[in-house]
Design a protein around this motif. Sequence first.
Motif, mmCIF file in Angstrom:
data_model
loop_
_atom_site.group_PDB
_atom_site.id
_atom_site.type_symbol
_atom_site.label_atom_id
_atom_site.label_comp_id
_atom_site.label_asym_id
_atom_site.label_seq_id
_atom_site.Cartn_x
_atom_site.Cartn_y
_atom_site.Cartn_z
ATOM 1 N N LEU A 144 0.826 -1.209 0.000
ATOM 2 C CA LEU A 144 0.000 0.000 0.000
ATOM 3 C C LEU A 144 0.862 1.262 0.000
ATOM 4 N N ARG A 198 -5.724 -1.022 15.948
ATOM 5 C CA ARG A 198 -4.686 0.004 16.052
ATOM 6 C C ARG A 198 -4.382 0.267 17.507
ATOM 7 N N GLN A 212 -14.201 -1.615 9.946
ATOM 8 C CA GLN A 212 -13.957 -0.730 8.810
ATOM 9 C C GLN A 212 -14.582 -1.330 7.550
ATOM 10 N N GLU A 214 -13.791 -0.781 3.490
ATOM 11 C CA GLU A 214 -13.071 -0.097 2.425
ATOM 12 C C GLU A 214 -13.670 -0.522 1.086
ATOM 13 N N PHE A 254 -1.458 5.714 0.013
ATOM 14 C CA PHE A 254 -1.918 4.752 -1.003
ATOM 15 C C PHE A 254 -2.812 5.363 -2.077
ATOM 16 N N THR A 255 -3.140 6.651 -1.958
ATOM 17 C CA THR A 255 -3.951 7.307 -2.986
ATOM 18 C C THR A 255 -3.312 8.634 -3.413
ATOM 19 N N GLY A 286 -12.452 8.751 4.094
ATOM 20 C CA GLY A 286 -11.227 9.102 3.401
ATOM 21 C C GLY A 286 -11.240 8.370 2.078
ATOM 22 N N ALA A 287 -10.697 9.006 1.049
ATOM 23 C CA ALA A 287 -10.760 8.370 -0.277
ATOM 24 C C ALA A 287 -9.697 8.945 -1.201
ATOM 25 N N GLY A 288 -9.648 8.449 -2.426
ATOM 26 C CA GLY A 288 -8.712 8.993 -3.407
ATOM 27 C C GLY A 288 -8.573 8.083 -4.604
ATOM 28 N N VAL A 290 -6.381 5.502 -6.610
ATOM 29 C CA VAL A 290 -5.349 4.525 -6.209
ATOM 30 C C VAL A 290 -3.988 4.963 -6.761
ATOM 31 N N VAL A 294 0.752 1.539 -6.149
ATOM 32 C CA VAL A 294 -0.067 0.487 -5.532
ATOM 33 C C VAL A 294 -0.663 -0.414 -6.626
HETATM 34 C C1 2NL Z 1 -8.933 6.382 5.975
HETATM 35 C C2 2NL Z 1 -9.697 6.080 4.814
HETATM 36 C C3 2NL Z 1 -8.827 4.955 2.933
HETATM 37 C C4 2NL Z 1 -8.105 3.617 1.115
HETATM 38 C C5 2NL Z 1 -8.553 3.722 2.399
HETATM 39 C C6 2NL Z 1 -7.063 1.989 -0.370
HETATM 40 C C7 2NL Z 1 -6.913 0.655 -0.658
HETATM 41 C C8 2NL Z 1 -6.152 0.280 -1.699
HETATM 42 C C9 2NL Z 1 -5.550 1.189 -2.475
HETATM 43 C C10 2NL Z 1 -5.737 2.497 -2.182
HETATM 44 CL CL1 2NL Z 1 -5.920 -1.375 -2.033
HETATM 45 N N1 2NL Z 1 -6.473 2.885 -1.145
HETATM 46 N N2 2NL Z 1 -7.826 2.342 0.663
HETATM 47 C C11 2NL Z 1 -7.936 4.758 0.366
HETATM 48 C C12 2NL Z 1 -8.194 5.989 0.913
HETATM 49 C C13 2NL Z 1 -8.640 6.094 2.203
HETATM 50 O O1 2NL Z 1 -9.263 4.926 4.217
HETATM 51 O O2 2NL Z 1 -9.273 7.251 6.695
HETATM 52 N N3 2NL Z 1 -7.819 5.634 6.090
HETATM 53 C C14 2NL Z 1 -6.800 5.899 7.027
#
Ligand code: 2NL
Length: 344
Positions: A144, A198, A212, A214, A254-255, A286-288, A290, A294
Amino acid sequence: MIERLQALLSEALEELNQAADKKDVEKVRVKYLGKKGPITEVLRGMGKLSAEERPKVGQAANDVRGEIQEKLDEKNQSLEAEELNKQLAGETIDVTLPGDTVKQGSRHPLTAVVEEIEDIFIGLGFSVTEGPEIETDYYNFEALNLPKEHPARDMQDSFFITEDLLLRTQTSPVQARTMEKHEGRGPVKIICPGKVYRRDDDDATHSHQFMQIEGLYVDKNIRMSDLKGILEAFVKKYFGEERTIRLRPSFFPFTEPSVEVDVTCGICGGSGCRMCKQSGWIEVLGAGMVHPKVLEMSGFDPEEYSGFAFGMGVERFALLKYGIDDIRHFYTNDMRFLNQWKQI
Ligand code: 2NL
């Protein structure tokens, strides 16, 4: 002699009539038909009789004995039948009696919310995928884009089991594993619900273990507008059609680019209140897009494929929708709390 036998017969039948159980019947049998009984005595005394009397008395004694025996058998049979009837009457089931109430259980509120969210994403074309809670360093971090020296993977934040194994800190490793399995061919359109861990001090809004969900959508030509459309549709279905979202720039390893997703406050409708700290907005996801690294590590060509991903804490979604004030209610199994969730 014959009169004496007749008298014995009526005596025996009279006593048999009085017999209340099989023991009494047996007493009558021993008394009249036993070896020391009066009939045996009569038969033994036959030798003293005249040749003329002997067959008559013998015949009469045998008749009396036969009749007593017959009546004994009949009495025994009727006693047995009586006993059986009594037993059957005692075993009768009264189907009109009230039954034992079986208490109905219900889904745990977090399960209910997870399933509610799953249903919405299934409706948007996603599949539900699960994976292990104990992960390798590679899938939890490395894949990631969290290399060894990255501050976000500080030992303080994770529960390590060995140098290479830990309790997953997010469900993203499930997505990394799923992408790998697709061997570079899209689409991958999944949501991954599950427990994550965590190192945190528990309080009203934090827990060292939480739920969670995702999501990941990788295909050709996936853009930020797809992310926004899907999340807006989801938020409206979950919180209500009157709600809307906004995206703010953020950072996740990861994003790229990364965003925080806010939803309009459900208490004030966006005008500002205590709940939303006067901003009118509440942060929920949270988002984005990829990160190309990754995609590449999981076997996808970032020149050909793109994707979006997002992550949300289920407890937070439950707190916001159902007005719960403390995340710890989900883990303490207080029946007064759990019983309120039967309807959802
Ligand atoms: C948050 C929000 C997030 C992702 C999780 C993800 C998974 C893959 C690739 C890229 Cl395999 N991203 N998951 C992306 C953005 C946010 O979670 O608050 N996480 C700390």
